[in-house]
Design a protein around this motif. Structure first.
Motif, PDB file in Angstrom:
ATOM      1  N   GLN A 200      34.457  26.885  43.445  1.00 51.90           N
ATOM      2  CA  GLN A 200      33.205  27.627  43.440  1.00 51.90           C
ATOM      3  C   GLN A 200      33.262  28.744  42.400  1.00 51.90           C
ATOM      4  O   GLN A 200      34.212  29.516  42.355  1.00 51.90           O
ATOM      5  CB  GLN A 200      32.949  28.229  44.821  1.00 51.90           C
ATOM      6  CG  GLN A 200      31.651  28.963  44.908  1.00 51.90           C
ATOM      7  CD  GLN A 200      31.380  29.436  46.321  1.00 51.90           C
ATOM      8  OE1 GLN A 200      32.056  29.065  47.255  1.00 51.90           O
ATOM      9  NE2 GLN A 200      30.379  30.272  46.468  1.00 51.90           N
TER      10      GLN A 200
ATOM     11  N   GLU B 186      32.194  32.234  40.708  1.00 52.25           N
ATOM     12  CA  GLU B 186      31.722  33.558  41.072  1.00 52.25           C
ATOM     13  C   GLU B 186      31.090  34.188  39.835  1.00 52.25           C
ATOM     14  O   GLU B 186      31.592  34.025  38.721  1.00 52.25           O
ATOM     15  CB  GLU B 186      32.884  34.438  41.552  1.00 52.25           C
ATOM     16  CG  GLU B 186      33.548  33.943  42.814  1.00 52.25           C
ATOM     17  CD  GLU B 186      32.649  34.023  44.033  1.00 52.25           C
ATOM     18  OE1 GLU B 186      31.815  34.949  44.104  1.00 52.25           O
ATOM     19  OE2 GLU B 186      32.772  33.157  44.909  1.00 52.25           O
ATOM     20  N   HIS B 187      30.005  34.922  40.056  1.00 52.16           N
ATOM     21  CA  HIS B 187      29.355  35.634  38.953  1.00 52.16           C
ATOM     22  C   HIS B 187      29.909  37.051  38.906  1.00 52.16           C
ATOM     23  O   HIS B 187      30.015  37.715  39.923  1.00 52.16           O
ATOM     24  CB  HIS B 187      27.840  35.667  39.160  1.00 52.16           C
ATOM     25  CG  HIS B 187      27.134  36.405  38.073  1.00 52.16           C
ATOM     26  ND1 HIS B 187      26.925  35.859  36.826  1.00 52.16           N
ATOM     27  CD2 HIS B 187      26.616  37.651  38.033  1.00 52.16           C
ATOM     28  CE1 HIS B 187      26.299  36.738  36.080  1.00 52.16           C
ATOM     29  NE2 HIS B 187      26.102  37.837  36.789  1.00 52.16           N
TER      30      HIS B 187
ATOM     31  N   ASP C  79      30.729  33.545  34.625  1.00 51.43           N
ATOM     32  CA  ASP C  79      30.777  32.705  35.825  1.00 51.43           C
ATOM     33  C   ASP C  79      32.099  31.960  35.768  1.00 51.43           C
ATOM     34  O   ASP C  79      32.330  31.167  34.850  1.00 51.43           O
ATOM     35  CB  ASP C  79      29.612  31.723  35.874  1.00 51.43           C
ATOM     36  CG  ASP C  79      28.282  32.418  36.099  1.00 51.43           C
ATOM     37  OD1 ASP C  79      28.256  33.423  36.817  1.00 51.43           O
ATOM     38  OD2 ASP C  79      27.270  31.945  35.559  1.00 51.43           O
TER      39      ASP C  79
ATOM     40  N   TRP D  25      35.873  30.804  38.338  1.00 53.18           N
ATOM     41  CA  TRP D  25      36.561  30.771  39.624  1.00 53.18           C
ATOM     42  C   TRP D  25      37.738  31.741  39.647  1.00 53.18           C
ATOM     43  O   TRP D  25      38.362  31.962  40.672  1.00 53.18           O
ATOM     44  CB  TRP D  25      37.021  29.347  39.948  1.00 53.18           C
ATOM     45  CG  TRP D  25      37.960  28.775  38.928  1.00 53.18           C
ATOM     46  CD1 TRP D  25      37.616  28.166  37.753  1.00 53.18           C
ATOM     47  CD2 TRP D  25      39.375  28.779  38.972  1.00 53.18           C
ATOM     48  NE1 TRP D  25      38.741  27.790  37.063  1.00 53.18           N
ATOM     49  CE2 TRP D  25      39.855  28.149  37.796  1.00 53.18           C
ATOM     50  CE3 TRP D  25      40.310  29.235  39.896  1.00 53.18           C
ATOM     51  CZ2 TRP D  25      41.197  27.991  37.523  1.00 53.18           C
ATOM     52  CZ3 TRP D  25      41.658  29.068  39.610  1.00 53.18           C
ATOM     53  CH2 TRP D  25      42.077  28.446  38.445  1.00 53.18           C
TER      54      TRP D  25
ATOM     55  N   GLY E 285      30.883  41.929  40.846  1.00 55.42           N
ATOM     56  CA  GLY E 285      31.810  40.813  41.045  1.00 55.42           C
ATOM     57  C   GLY E 285      33.072  41.174  41.580  1.00 55.42           C
ATOM     58  O   GLY E 285      33.862  41.651  42.029  1.00 55.42           O
TER      59      GLY E 285
END
Length: 71
Positions: free
Chosen positions: A2, A4-5, A47, A49, A71
């Motif tokens: 996934q 993350e931003h 963006d 992981w 973030g």
């Protein structure tokens, strides 16, 4: 996996060489990262992981000071 931003506020970005230099530093940490460098605003959006702190080290190694703004 996934993504993350995260966003970073950069100090002393001065011109056209900053965006490709920062993109190279980011891709050295995560080759699959999505990168957006806004030189005028002094903001780098990623963006990935990976953890945000790993990018801080890459920015410092490339000669930039940054702080995490998201973030």
């Amino acid at each position: 996996m996934q993504f993350e931003h995260m966003e970073f506020e950069m100090e002393k970005m001065t011109g056209d060489v900053d965006a490709p230099t920062l993109a190279r530093a980011i891709r050295a940490v995560d080759p699959d990262a999505k990168v957006d460098v806004d030189v005028d605003a002094g903001i780098v959006k990623i963006d990935s992981w990976m953890m945000a702190e790993e990018f801080l080290v890459a920015f410092e190694d490339a000669g930039y000071k940054a702080k995490i703004s998201k973030g």
